[in-house]
Design a protein around this motif. Sequence first.
Motif, PDB file in Angstrom:
ATOM      1  N   HIS A   1      27.615  -1.573  -3.701  1.00  0.00           N
ATOM      2  CA  HIS A   1      26.653  -2.410  -2.993  1.00  0.00           C
ATOM      3  C   HIS A   1      27.314  -3.110  -1.811  1.00  0.00           C
ATOM      4  N   LEU A   2      28.499  -3.634  -2.005  1.00  0.00           N
ATOM      5  CA  LEU A   2      29.193  -4.306  -0.906  1.00  0.00           C
ATOM      6  C   LEU A   2      29.502  -3.341   0.237  1.00  0.00           C
ATOM      7  N   ALA A   3      29.790  -2.087  -0.095  1.00  0.00           N
ATOM      8  CA  ALA A   3      30.025  -1.092   0.962  1.00  0.00           C
ATOM      9  C   ALA A   3      28.747  -0.875   1.775  1.00  0.00           C
ATOM     10  N   GLU A   4      27.603  -0.858   1.105  1.00  0.00           N
ATOM     11  CA  GLU A   4      26.325  -0.725   1.814  1.00  0.00           C
ATOM     12  C   GLU A   4      26.084  -1.932   2.715  1.00  0.00           C
ATOM     13  N   ILE A   5      26.416  -3.114   2.210  1.00  0.00           N
ATOM     14  CA  ILE A   5      26.237  -4.338   2.989  1.00  0.00           C
ATOM     15  C   ILE A   5      27.144  -4.327   4.218  1.00  0.00           C
ATOM     16  N   ASP A   6      28.374  -3.903   4.035  1.00  0.00           N
ATOM     17  CA  ASP A   6      29.303  -3.839   5.172  1.00  0.00           C
ATOM     18  C   ASP A   6      28.791  -2.886   6.242  1.00  0.00           C
ATOM     19  N   ALA A   7      28.179  -1.784   5.810  1.00  0.00           N
ATOM     20  CA  ALA A   7      27.646  -0.823   6.782  1.00  0.00           C
ATOM     21  C   ALA A   7      26.481  -1.430   7.564  1.00  0.00           C
ATOM     22  N   ILE A   8      25.628  -2.182   6.891  1.00  0.00           N
ATOM     23  CA  ILE A   8      24.501  -2.831   7.571  1.00  0.00           C
ATOM     24  C   ILE A   8      25.018  -3.908   8.522  1.00  0.00           C
ATOM     25  N   ALA A   9      25.936  -4.735   8.026  1.00  0.00           N
ATOM     26  CA  ALA A   9      26.468  -5.828   8.842  1.00  0.00           C
ATOM     27  C   ALA A   9      27.264  -5.312  10.036  1.00  0.00           C
ATOM     28  N   GLY A  10      27.909  -4.149   9.880  1.00  0.00           N
ATOM     29  CA  GLY A  10      28.752  -3.614  10.949  1.00  0.00           C
ATOM     30  C   GLY A  10      28.055  -2.645  11.873  1.00  0.00           C
ATOM     31  N   ASP A  11      26.757  -2.473  11.691  1.00  0.00           N
ATOM     32  CA  ASP A  11      25.998  -1.560  12.555  1.00  0.00           C
ATOM     33  C   ASP A  11      26.106  -2.041  14.002  1.00  0.00           C
ATOM     34  N   THR A  12      26.471  -1.143  14.916  1.00  0.00           N
ATOM     35  CA  THR A  12      26.631  -1.530  16.312  1.00  0.00           C
ATOM     36  C   THR A  12      25.320  -1.524  17.091  1.00  0.00           C
ATOM     37  N   ALA A  13      24.263  -0.975  16.493  1.00  0.00           N
ATOM     38  CA  ALA A  13      22.952  -0.995  17.153  1.00  0.00           C
ATOM     39  C   ALA A  13      22.357  -2.389  17.054  1.00  0.00           C
ATOM     40  N   ALA A  14      21.495  -2.720  17.991  1.00  0.00           N
ATOM     41  CA  ALA A  14      20.835  -4.022  17.970  1.00  0.00           C
ATOM     42  C   ALA A  14      20.051  -4.186  16.669  1.00  0.00           C
ATOM     43  N   PRO A  15      20.041  -5.393  16.102  1.00  0.00           N
ATOM     44  CA  PRO A  15      19.337  -5.606  14.835  1.00  0.00           C
ATOM     45  C   PRO A  15      17.829  -5.361  14.972  1.00  0.00           C
ATOM     46  N   THR A  16      17.286  -4.599  14.056  1.00  0.00           N
ATOM     47  CA  THR A  16      15.845  -4.374  13.975  1.00  0.00           C
ATOM     48  C   THR A  16      15.416  -4.558  12.527  1.00  0.00           C
ATOM     49  N   PHE A  17      14.127  -4.576  12.328  1.00  0.00           N
ATOM     50  CA  PHE A  17      13.634  -4.660  10.954  1.00  0.00           C
ATOM     51  C   PHE A  17      14.158  -3.489  10.141  1.00  0.00           C
ATOM     52  N   GLU A  18      14.092  -2.279  10.679  1.00  0.00           N
ATOM     53  CA  GLU A  18      14.452  -1.088   9.920  1.00  0.00           C
ATOM     54  C   GLU A  18      15.942  -1.033   9.595  1.00  0.00           C
ATOM     55  N   ASN A  19      16.807  -1.317  10.610  1.00  0.00           N
ATOM     56  CA  ASN A  19      18.235  -1.134  10.342  1.00  0.00           C
ATOM     57  C   ASN A  19      18.882  -2.352   9.685  1.00  0.00           C
ATOM     58  N   THR A  20      18.134  -3.424   9.539  1.00  0.00           N
ATOM     59  CA  THR A  20      18.705  -4.616   8.908  1.00  0.00           C
ATOM     60  C   THR A  20      17.912  -5.031   7.666  1.00  0.00           C
ATOM     61  N   ILE A  21      16.674  -5.442   7.840  1.00  0.00           N
ATOM     62  CA  ILE A  21      15.899  -5.969   6.716  1.00  0.00           C
ATOM     63  C   ILE A  21      15.539  -4.854   5.736  1.00  0.00           C
ATOM     64  N   ALA A  22      14.963  -3.758   6.241  1.00  0.00           N
ATOM     65  CA  ALA A  22      14.604  -2.657   5.347  1.00  0.00           C
ATOM     66  C   ALA A  22      15.844  -2.024   4.718  1.00  0.00           C
ATOM     67  N   ALA A  23      16.912  -1.918   5.475  1.00  0.00           N
ATOM     68  CA  ALA A  23      18.155  -1.355   4.933  1.00  0.00           C
ATOM     69  C   ALA A  23      18.721  -2.253   3.846  1.00  0.00           C
ATOM     70  N   LEU A  24      18.686  -3.549   4.069  1.00  0.00           N
ATOM     71  CA  LEU A  24      19.150  -4.499   3.057  1.00  0.00           C
ATOM     72  C   LEU A  24      18.304  -4.388   1.792  1.00  0.00           C
ATOM     73  N   GLU A  25      17.007  -4.242   1.965  1.00  0.00           N
ATOM     74  CA  GLU A  25      16.092  -4.125   0.827  1.00  0.00           C
ATOM     75  C   GLU A  25      16.382  -2.871   0.008  1.00  0.00           C
ATOM     76  N   ALA A  26      16.773  -1.807   0.670  1.00  0.00           N
ATOM     77  CA  ALA A  26      17.020  -0.532  -0.028  1.00  0.00           C
ATOM     78  C   ALA A  26      18.406  -0.445  -0.656  1.00  0.00           C
ATOM     79  N   SER A  27      19.257  -1.412  -0.377  1.00  0.00           N
ATOM     80  CA  SER A  27      20.630  -1.341  -0.879  1.00  0.00           C
ATOM     81  C   SER A  27      20.711  -1.824  -2.326  1.00  0.00           C
ATOM     82  N   GLY A  28      21.834  -1.491  -2.971  1.00  0.00           N
ATOM     83  CA  GLY A  28      22.112  -2.031  -4.304  1.00  0.00           C
ATOM     84  C   GLY A  28      21.331  -1.396  -5.432  1.00  0.00           C
ATOM     85  N   ARG A  29      20.965  -0.133  -5.299  1.00  0.00           N
ATOM     86  CA  ARG A  29      20.152   0.504  -6.343  1.00  0.00           C
ATOM     87  C   ARG A  29      20.944   0.699  -7.636  1.00  0.00           C
ATOM     88  N   LEU A  30      22.224   1.022  -7.542  1.00  0.00           N
ATOM     89  CA  LEU A  30      23.025   1.154  -8.762  1.00  0.00           C
ATOM     90  C   LEU A  30      23.112  -0.188  -9.495  1.00  0.00           C
TER      91      LEU A  30
END
Length: 684
Positions: A42-71
């Motif tokens: 889960h932390l690896a998924e969070i690091d990928a979201i936080a380190g995304d170089t694209a401008a923050p959007t709903f899809e690449n930040t909020i929706a991505a955060l929501e989809a993380s941590g399934r295990l």
Amino acid sequence: MGADAELNPVLADSGLPYDLPDFAAIGDDDFLPAYDIALPAHLAEIDAIAGDTAAPTFENTIAALEASGRLLARANGIFFNLEGADANLRRSQIAQELAVRLTEHQNAIAMNPRLFARIAEVYSRRDEAGLTEPQRRLTERKYRDAVRAGAGLDDEGQATMRRISARLATLTTEFCQYLLDDTNDSAVHVLSATDLDGLSDAEVAAARRAAQDRDLPGYLITLELPTSQSSVAKLTDPQVRRRVFDASIQRCARGNEFDTRAIILEIVRLRAERAELLGYADHAGYVIAEETAPDPEAVAALLRELGAAATAAAHAELARLTQVYGAPLGPADVTFALAAEQRSRDTGPQPGIDEFEQYCELDAVLRDGVFAAAGELYGLSFTERPDLHGYHPDVRIWEVADADGTGIGLFAGDFYARPSKRGGAWMNTIVDQSTQLGTRPIVVNVLNLTKPEPGEPCLLSLDQLTTAFHEFGHAVHGLLSAVEFVSQSGTSVPRDFVEFPSQVNEMWALHPDVAPRYARHWRTGDPVPAEVLDAVRAAGEVESAHATVEYLAAAALDLAWHRVRADRIGDDVLAFEARALADAGLAEELIPPRYRSTYFNHVFGGGYSSAYYSYIWSEILDAETEQWFLAGGGLQPGLGRAFAAAVLSRGDSVDPVAAHAELLGAPARIEPLLRRRGLLTAAE
């Protein structure tokens, strides 16, 4: 999923319908290794979201955060269902370790500065981003959750938050475990069956089994979670029922190793300290900021309004009982006298409320009552799946299908009491519904019914019948969820709204279109006599003032504990409790709170701190909705579908109170609740 996860039975794809865990393959030693995999993933998924170089959007930040941590969600869904319903020493040890690890994990995410910066950027531009209502609500929730977890604090403040949250996680876990241990330890031992006069044959048999399980002669009367015990309402021997009542009310305050008073004081101080750190006046303000109630004072005002009327009614009720009883009453005697009065009310020479249990056999109640009502209202059907197995041999599983015959989820029923199960009744989810994740719900109802002897029926009292319908209301809320985002699914609504759908479902327990279907004598199959059903309805139409005062006293006690500053709490739990009840006008010697502080699991072990008021707050919506159903003809598919579409299916993807008001055409009023509680006449 990585190779390690595929090898761990907690995390691996089970291959079972609806991704039901393969509980037979999971051992206690599998849990910590599962978390050793799930937390870093889960932390690896969070690091990928936080380190995304694209401008923050709903899809690449909020929706991505929501989809993380399934295990992690899978591990939590399995372990914490087990830990509450079937505890053992090893699971308790694991729970203690996880309490700290999971809190530290959540803090690491909430206080990740790069992640918070991205969340804040999406939040700041939410008005111009063209978001749907669910997307906007999710964005606002993620931002608020991060702020409330300490993301906006400086380094020193964040360090303090980490310390507080980790310690609170440990303390609340300890509280739950102490309460289970002391509840088991406080069971009342009697030697003669004559001491159990008034109990049913099944209850006597259960008391005998409980004694045998502990290698004791005679019988053991086990305790339920609330202060008032169902056995006290039936036991004819005043000395025995007082022993049981005293054992109940003294739990976790006996000075033994399970005493919770020091835990309570530390929990309350830490909660107050955290609230002040985040800029709230107190913990109540911190909690209620996220509920549908406007603020703590609005809650206190409702409790005062209801409390004044309820105590006046209770005094009249107690005076009547004292006159009938012909002797001074103690609290246990009041419980017994009220139950005796209810059993005899309006029955004359005909069989009364006691006989109703003979017509409430568990399987019939489920099949022809609980499930049948859901079928009429929502088009659901339930097929038991004996090929699927739960986490305990007593757990039964049904597949649930919609009106088209399409499977929508699984319902698991864990109905019988056991020493490893905490008291009370509740609904849990193992898997939550989400179209984003492609998951369908697996929900669990947990009750604490007396397990019958082999070949004998499980017969439900009126209270147990109501509880079965109540908890299934929560289950339907989860099963009918049709949202995109998992954190908006089903019962993931404000705490003071979540009890509303379950309270609405209680209305079908004795409804004329439902009760005759299941209410058949367990032995003969004869339908319940009309006079018995009438007597039961008459007994249940208005809740006793005693029960209302019990509840309000507990709600006021919860609020009092959490409206005090950290430096003004004192060091005597029982003295604080007495002052709080007196200040609320609810210090009734003969009517102690539904839960005293030392065994108030909702507040000090569960998620209801500063929110125990939610039952009565939700009941305002429930009472108005009951009138809406009745005005429309009661058990009508059109009404059920409308209720599901407006409320049950939408979870927290919309404002739930606004959705309810839109359904009814106006905001709910308090008058129907007051009439139901016997605090307002029809003329008023």
